[in-house]
Design an enzyme around this catalytic site. Structure first.
Site, mmCIF file in Angstrom:
data_model
loop_
_atom_site.group_PDB
_atom_site.id
_atom_site.type_symbol
_atom_site.label_atom_id
_atom_site.label_comp_id
_atom_site.label_asym_id
_atom_site.label_seq_id
_atom_site.Cartn_x
_atom_site.Cartn_y
_atom_site.Cartn_z
ATOM 1 N N LYS A 77 0.829 -1.200 0.000
ATOM 2 C CA LYS A 77 0.000 0.000 0.000
ATOM 3 C C LYS A 77 0.874 1.264 0.000
ATOM 4 C CE LYS A 77 -3.804 -2.506 0.216
ATOM 5 N NZ LYS A 77 -3.519 -3.950 0.334
HETATM 6 C C1 LIG Z 1 -4.689 -5.103 0.858
HETATM 7 C C2 LIG Z 1 -6.172 -5.244 0.948
HETATM 8 C C3 LIG Z 1 -6.819 -5.812 2.050
HETATM 9 C C4 LIG Z 1 -6.088 -6.513 3.162
HETATM 10 O O1 LIG Z 1 -5.167 -5.738 3.780
HETATM 11 P P1 LIG Z 1 -4.256 -6.392 4.936
HETATM 12 O O2 LIG Z 1 -3.730 -5.187 5.635
HETATM 13 O O3 LIG Z 1 -3.214 -7.183 4.221
HETATM 14 O O4 LIG Z 1 -5.130 -7.227 5.780
HETATM 15 C C5 LIG Z 1 -8.193 -5.819 2.105
HETATM 16 N N1 LIG Z 1 -8.930 -5.297 1.108
HETATM 17 C C6 LIG Z 1 -8.359 -4.768 0.009
HETATM 18 C C7 LIG Z 1 -9.228 -4.190 -1.043
HETATM 19 C C8 LIG Z 1 -6.964 -4.753 -0.111
HETATM 20 O O5 LIG Z 1 -6.404 -4.253 -1.213
#
Ligand SMILES: *Cc1c(COP(=O)(O)O)cnc(C)c1O
Length: 378
Positions: free
Chosen positions: A182
């Site tokens: 992210k």
């Molecule tokens: C990355 C992501 C998640 C999960 O995030 P984590 O922090 O790895 O649990 C959930 N929903 C979406 C749309 C994502 O892109």
């Protein structure tokens, strides 16, 4: 030159803050750096309360717990998303009801929600794909009339806006992710945004193993004890230290991502026409946070050939979500081929290009040049 799809990088003060956290003598959860992240995020979003969690997944889990989701409930969500969007609610016994996405933004198609509503609909979960906002006015209106809660999966949408208002502020809760991939990251991490004050106290308890430890630390009770269900959803202060450093560098990070994104769009517009690819569509009323740069190739064969073409040149381009309704778990919930035709189509055709915070000008030029050597006949 090898260019990965994503490469984690430090933005400045990460190591200094980690050292400081040890100096503070508190590296478990809810230390000084966690507090500073909470304050900063509450300010940035303008929300009532932010609680750091170990992931976006655990923030979604907390949302489902707080809303009392259980067997017999239905949850409406896009099929084109990450598994956690569904799992958080399925884990509590609810049935996922998959709705297709719009062909332009690849977001939950607000005009298809109503026909999936039932008296059992408890939650609607919009996912702002690539950080481009879902049509929140319409979605909130539908949720209101169905007496359903809105929980935003805002994993992509940190710093995104809809008609000027920050994503993450539209539902009862929003879940953020600070996973490695992210824009802002501490490796693994997340946050629960609470927009309704009524949920704050219970959220603190569920996040702290069902104890009133938060009240204890504030001096509101003289001992803490087991008062509710719960689990451990709080990250180490070491991770919060890393996260704070990244959050403080947000302007430089976002400016760099914007420059990369705009460079891709500018350089690839004409080429895209020659291979019948389409670039991302961002409606005027959405401010996007430059989380992803994707292309929709004309078909799966072209998409796979394009990924292979870049891979052979050392460039990590990747596809994205497989339709959840066609996964083994999705089919057990009743998903069938043809249920979400847009999702099924774009999932086959989508490819994401490398985009990360410390991508150099040379790397960017190289990716653009190699992309442009791809021709439809390849
Ligand atoms: C990355 C992501 C998640 C999960 O995030 P984590 O922090 O790895 O649990 C959930 N929903 C979406 C749309 C994502 O892109």
């Amino acid at each position: 030159m090898r260019i990965p799809f994503n490469r984690p990088s430090m933005a400045g003060n990460e190591l200094r803050y980690v050292t400081e956290a040890f100096g503070n003598g508190h590296v478990s959860g809810d230390g000084e750096f966690t507090r500073r992240c909470h304050v900063l995020l509450e300010e940035l979003f303008g929300v009532e309360k932010v609680l750091l969690t170990t992931s976006c997944t655990s923030a979604l889990d907390l949302s489902a717990l707080l809303l009392g989701v259980g067997p017999g409930d239905e949850v409406i969500l896009p099929s084109f998303t990450f598994v956690s969007t569904a799992n958080a609610f399925v884990l509590r016994g609810a049935r996922p009801v998959f709705v297709d996405v719009r062909p332009d933004t690849l977001n939950l198609d607000e005009e298809q929600i109503e026909r999936s509503l039932s008296p059992r609909t408890k939650v609607i979960v919009p996912v702002h794909y690539a950080g481009v906002a879902c049509e929140m006015d319409r979605i909130r209106e539908i949720a209101r009339s169905a007496e359903a809660f809105v929980v935003e999966d805002n994993a992509h949408g940190l710093f995104g806006r809809y008609k000027g208002r920050a994503l993450g502020t539209f539902g009862a809760f929003a879940a953020q992710s600070f996973h490695e991939t992210k824009n802002i990251s501490c490796g693994e991490g997340g946050a629960l945004l609470i927009n309704d004050r009524a949920f704050i106290e219970r959220a603190e308890i569920l996040r702290e193993k069902g104890t009133d430890r938060s009240r204890f630390f504030r001096g509101q009770v003289d001992k803490y004890t087991w008062v509710d269900v719960g689990s451990s959803y709080l990250p180490s202060d070491l991770l919060a230290a890393v996260l704070l450093a990244q959050l403080e560098a947000r302007e430089a990070i976002q400016a760099r991502r914007r420059a990369i994104w705009e460079a891709y769009r500018g350089a690839l517009e004409d080429w895209a026409v020659t291979v019948s690819a389409r670039l991302p569509i961002v409606p005027d009323h959405c401010d996007q946070p430059y989380h992803l740069f994707y292309l929709l190739m004309p078909d799966r064969r072209a998409r796979d050939a394009f990924i292979g073409h870049l891979k052979a040149r050392g460039i990590g381009a990747v596809f994205h979500y497989l339709p959840l309704h066609l996964s083994p778990m999705g089919q057990r919930s009743g998903g069938r081929p043809g249920d979400c035709p847009v999702t099924e189509d774009v999932s086959d055709r989508l490819v994401r290009l490398p985009l990360f915070n410390d991508m150099t000008a040379g790397e960017l030029e190289h990716v653009i040049a190699e992309v442009k050597t791809f021709r439809e006949a390849d």
